[in-house]
Write a protein that holds these residues in place. Structure first.
Motif, PDB file in Angstrom:
ATOM      1  N   HIS A   1      46.434  -5.050  19.845  1.00 55.85           N
ATOM      2  CA  HIS A   1      47.417  -3.965  20.018  1.00 55.85           C
ATOM      3  C   HIS A   1      48.461  -4.366  21.070  1.00 55.85           C
ATOM      4  O   HIS A   1      49.655  -4.100  20.897  1.00 55.85           O
TER       5      HIS A   1
ATOM      6  N   HIS B   1      49.862   5.087  15.991  1.00 51.19           N
ATOM      7  CA  HIS B   1      48.649   4.467  15.443  1.00 51.19           C
ATOM      8  C   HIS B   1      47.810   3.853  16.582  1.00 51.19           C
ATOM      9  O   HIS B   1      46.610   4.111  16.706  1.00 51.19           O
TER      10      HIS B   1
ATOM     11  N   HIS C   1      44.666  -7.818  11.393  1.00 51.80           N
ATOM     12  CA  HIS C   1      44.136  -6.746  12.249  1.00 51.80           C
ATOM     13  C   HIS C   1      43.592  -5.585  11.399  1.00 51.80           C
ATOM     14  O   HIS C   1      42.488  -5.092  11.653  1.00 51.80           O
TER      15      HIS C   1
ATOM     16  N   GLU D   1      44.080   5.016  18.302  1.00 49.62           N
ATOM     17  CA  GLU D   1      42.919   4.114  18.391  1.00 49.62           C
ATOM     18  C   GLU D   1      42.530   3.870  19.848  1.00 49.62           C
ATOM     19  O   GLU D   1      41.377   4.055  20.235  1.00 49.62           O
TER      20      GLU D   1
ATOM     21  N   GLU E   1      39.667  -4.179  11.225  1.00 52.68           N
ATOM     22  CA  GLU E   1      39.281  -2.786  11.483  1.00 52.68           C
ATOM     23  C   GLU E   1      38.551  -2.204  10.268  1.00 52.68           C
ATOM     24  O   GLU E   1      37.546  -1.512  10.421  1.00 52.68           O
TER      25      GLU E   1
HETATM   26 FE   LIG Z   1      44.399  -1.192  15.499  1.00 53.44          FE
END
Ligand SMILES: [Fe+2]
Ligand SMILES: [Fe+2]
Length: 179
Positions: free
Chosen positions: A115, A159, A71, A163, A75
């Motif tokens: 997520h 976090h 992940h 996002e 990103e």
């Molecule tokens: Fe993320």
């Protein structure tokens, strides 16, 4: 330092430059994960010698670790560079750059899906450990593992919140879509 003084140090990420928000996510949260994930993996190996519960925990954690490593890579190499290019184009008054991903909504959807998967793994680990409450007879390594996982959970929630709730809606606006 008073609480009020401390708060003035925290930028308002809903309006601060988007490049600063991305840098904050990378420096605060991605770097944290890169250090914490292998450290917690080591603690789990140690704790598994003393605590049967840790075996189930270890499986869920290792799957989460694997997913998060991929992940972060997605990103850092796909989504964030695309957001920065959109921001640069918007600032220069140029049209949004084209991307092999099509709309930036596509990689965002994948990140949101991942997520959700991370949150499910966190919920599962919280369930297995009874809320990370190490009982009185828990070994020192189990206690260290639970503390490490609880800290990981706190950091990952913040976090993901930054996002999902701030960066992604702002990115949709950069591309000229409703958030
Ligand atoms: Fe993320
Ligand atoms: Fe991230």
């Amino acid at each position: 330092m008073t609480h009020a003084t401390y708060r003035t140090d925290v930028p308002d990420w809903t309006s601060a430059p988007i490049g600063g928000l991305i840098r904050h996510i990378l420096e605060r949260h991605h770097e944290y994960l890169r250090a914490a994930l292998p450290r917690i993996e080591g603690l789990a190996v140690e704790a598994a010698q003393w605590d049967d519960k840790v075996l189930a925990l270890q499986r869920t954690f290792l799957e989460l670790k694997r997913e998060l490593e991929s992940h972060l890579w997605k990103e850092e190499t796909v989504l964030f560079p695309l957001v920065l290019a959109l921001d640069e184009a918007r600032a220069a008054g140029r049209p949004a750059p084209s991307s092999h991903c099509g709309s930036v909504a596509n990689p965002i959807r994948v990140m949101e899906f991942e997520h959700d998967s991370a949150k499910r793994a966190l919920a599962e680990m919280r369930r297995i450990t009874g809320g990370y409450s190490a009982t009185g007879d828990a070994s020192e390594s189990s206690q260290a593992l639970y503390a490490g996982l609880a800290e990981l959970e706190t950091d990952l929630f913040e976090h993901i919140r930054l996002e999902n709730d701030v960066l992604f809606p702002r990115t949709a606006q950069l591309e000229g879509r409703p958030a």
